[in-house]
Each structure stands twice: as structure tokens, then as C-alpha cells.
Scaffold this motif. Structure first.
Motif, PDB file in Angstrom:
ATOM      1  N   ARG A  52       1.703  -8.262 -45.466  1.00 35.51           N
ATOM      2  CA  ARG A  52       0.559  -7.717 -46.198  1.00 35.51           C
ATOM      3  C   ARG A  52       0.841  -7.674 -47.693  1.00 35.51           C
ATOM      4  O   ARG A  52      -0.044  -7.927 -48.502  1.00 35.51           O
ATOM      5  N   GLU A  61      -9.655  -1.889 -52.625  1.00 39.86           N
ATOM      6  CA  GLU A  61      -9.716  -2.282 -51.212  1.00 39.86           C
ATOM      7  C   GLU A  61      -8.405  -2.923 -50.762  1.00 39.86           C
ATOM      8  O   GLU A  61      -7.918  -2.667 -49.654  1.00 39.86           O
ATOM      9  N   HIS A  62      -7.841  -3.764 -51.628  1.00 36.41           N
ATOM     10  CA  HIS A  62      -6.576  -4.439 -51.285  1.00 36.41           C
ATOM     11  C   HIS A  62      -5.452  -3.427 -51.100  1.00 36.41           C
ATOM     12  O   HIS A  62      -4.597  -3.585 -50.216  1.00 36.41           O
ATOM     13  N   TYR A 121      -5.840  -1.709 -47.758  1.00 35.03           N
ATOM     14  CA  TYR A 121      -5.403  -2.634 -46.699  1.00 35.03           C
ATOM     15  C   TYR A 121      -3.885  -2.723 -46.647  1.00 35.03           C
ATOM     16  O   TYR A 121      -3.278  -2.713 -45.559  1.00 35.03           O
ATOM     17  N   ARG A 175      -5.770  -1.866 -42.639  1.00 26.82           N
ATOM     18  CA  ARG A 175      -7.162  -2.036 -42.230  1.00 26.82           C
ATOM     19  C   ARG A 175      -8.012  -2.369 -43.439  1.00 26.82           C
ATOM     20  O   ARG A 175      -7.739  -1.928 -44.551  1.00 26.82           O
ATOM     21  N   HIS A 176      -9.066  -3.168 -43.205  1.00 26.39           N
ATOM     22  CA  HIS A 176      -9.974  -3.538 -44.286  1.00 26.39           C
ATOM     23  C   HIS A 176     -11.083  -2.501 -44.425  1.00 26.39           C
ATOM     24  O   HIS A 176     -11.679  -2.090 -43.430  1.00 26.39           O
TER      25      HIS A 176
END
Length: 219
Positions: free
Chosen positions: A80, A204-205, A208, A213-214
Motif C-alpha cells: 500500500r 483519501e490515499h 487507504y 480501505r477506500h
């Protein structure tokens, strides 16, 4: 150097490249509003000329990240981290493009007096720049709360954008001669609004990266 040690070193190198591209982009953003306010063609041209370094850095980050995935075959949070690095670099490069676009609009407007007050545009830009700074810090610190704070600021940018567009529409209705510059001002406002959207992407990144999770924070 042991395999894990080398991998950690490579991840640190990747992060440093992101710090560099982030700093260059924040500088371009700050200077874009300065050039806009002062109608400085020279400063606008400098922003455009320096954008190539940001483009090259984005390519370096992407190539390095892909090489890491191929060589190390990372899993879980390590994977990730690399995927997010690619996404962050892409959003930052797009933000730098918006700074260039503001510079180009400044050049097109030249030294003519503004046809409307620009306080809302400047305010909007300052919020967007702060969002970019906070979004990057959230990434560097892997801080979910800071990421959420970043995305929350987008509402004010959207509100200002709506007000500016209404002001411009009313202006052009009452003064047809203002249309050319009003069109450029509407583009500047749009570039700033899109900058804030990409800053929200940074948030958002981060979420995640940390949570796996998105989340759609642009809704």
C-alpha cells in the motif's frame, strides 16, 4: 545490507522524492497566486519553466515504485505504501499543472485592472494551498485525523467557487466588455477548485494507506 534493510532504505528514498515533489508544487502554488495578484508576467513565466522538474520527478517516482514492486514483491501495508506513493505523485503533479494554468491565465490577462474584486479567489486559493500542505503532512505522518481535516476544508472552497461563478455571471450580464477577463477569472477559480479536489484525493490515499480501505471524501 539485509533484504529488509535495503527495502526500508528504498521506501525512505521513495518518500524523500515525494517530499521534494511536494515542496516544489507548494512553491509553484504560492507563487501562482502572487503572480496573479501582482500581474507579474515574469513570475508567471518562471512557474511555467520550472514545471518540467516536477514532471520529471513524477516519472522518477513512478519508475522507482514499479521497480520496487517487481523486485521486492511487497504485501499488505508495504504494498500500500508503494501504491499510495504513485497515487500521491500523480495528484501532486496535477496540482502543479493547475499552478501552471493559473500562471498562463495571468499572462493572458496582462496588466489590465481586474474587472471585479479578487478577495474570494485569493481566499479560495489560500484554503486550497493549506489543504495541499495538510494532505501531504497527513501522508508523511500517516495521520488519518489530519487527512479528514484536509477533506473537511473542501466545503469552503466549493462554497467560494459557487459565489465567484455567480459574481462573474452577474458581471458579464451588466458589462459585456468584461467578458474576456471574466472568462480567465472563471478558469482561475476552476483551477483552484480542482486543486482542492486533488488535495482531498491525498486525504483519501492516506486513509487507504492506514486503514486498507477506500473512502470517497469528494462526495
Amino acid at each position: 545490507m539485509a533484504m529488509r534493510g535495503k527495502f526500508d532504505y528504498d521506501l525512505k528514498t521513495l518518500r524523500q522524492k515525494l517530499v521534494e515533489i511536494g515542496d516544489l508544487t507548494k512553491t509553484a502554488l504560492r507563487q501562482s497566486i502572487e503572480a496573479f495578484q501582482t500581474k507579474s508576467i515574469d513570475q508567471a513565466l518562471e512557474i511555467i519553466e520550472r514545471d518540467n522538474k516536477i514532471d520529471v520527478l513524477e516519472e522518477e517516482i513512478n519508475d522507482f515504485a514499479i521497480l520496487l514492486i517487481a523486485k521486492q514483491q511487497p504485501v499488505a501495508i508495504d504494498l500500500r505504501r508503494i501504491i499510495v506513493a504513485i497515487k500521491i505523485a500523480t495528484d501532486i503533479e496535477r496540482i502543479a499543472d493547475f499552478a501552471v494554468n493559473i500562471a498562463k491565465a495571468t499572462i493572458r490577462m496582462g496588466d489590465q485592472p481586474f474587472v471585479m474584486e479578487t478577495e474570494k479567489i485569493v481566499r479560495m486559493h489560500h484554503i486550497a494551498l493549506e489543504m495541499v500542505s495538510l494532505g501531504l503532512k497527513a501522508y508523511y505522518d500517516e495521520d488519518v485525523e489530519l487527512a479528514r481535516k484536509t477533506s473537511d476544508m473542501d466545503d469552503e472552497v466549493d462554497e467560494l467557487y459557487g459565489q465567484i461563478m455567480k459574481d462573474l455571471l452577474q458581471l458579464t450580464k451588466n458589462n459585456q466588455d468584461s467578458f474576456a477577463q471574466a472568462n480567465q477569472l472563471s478558469l482561475v477559480a476552476r483551477y483552484i477548485e480542482r486543486t482542492a479536489d486533488h488535495a482531498t484525493n491525498l486525504a483519501e490515499h492516506v486513509i487507504y494507506l492506514v486503514k486498507g480501505r477506500h473512502y470517497d471524501l469528494n462526495g
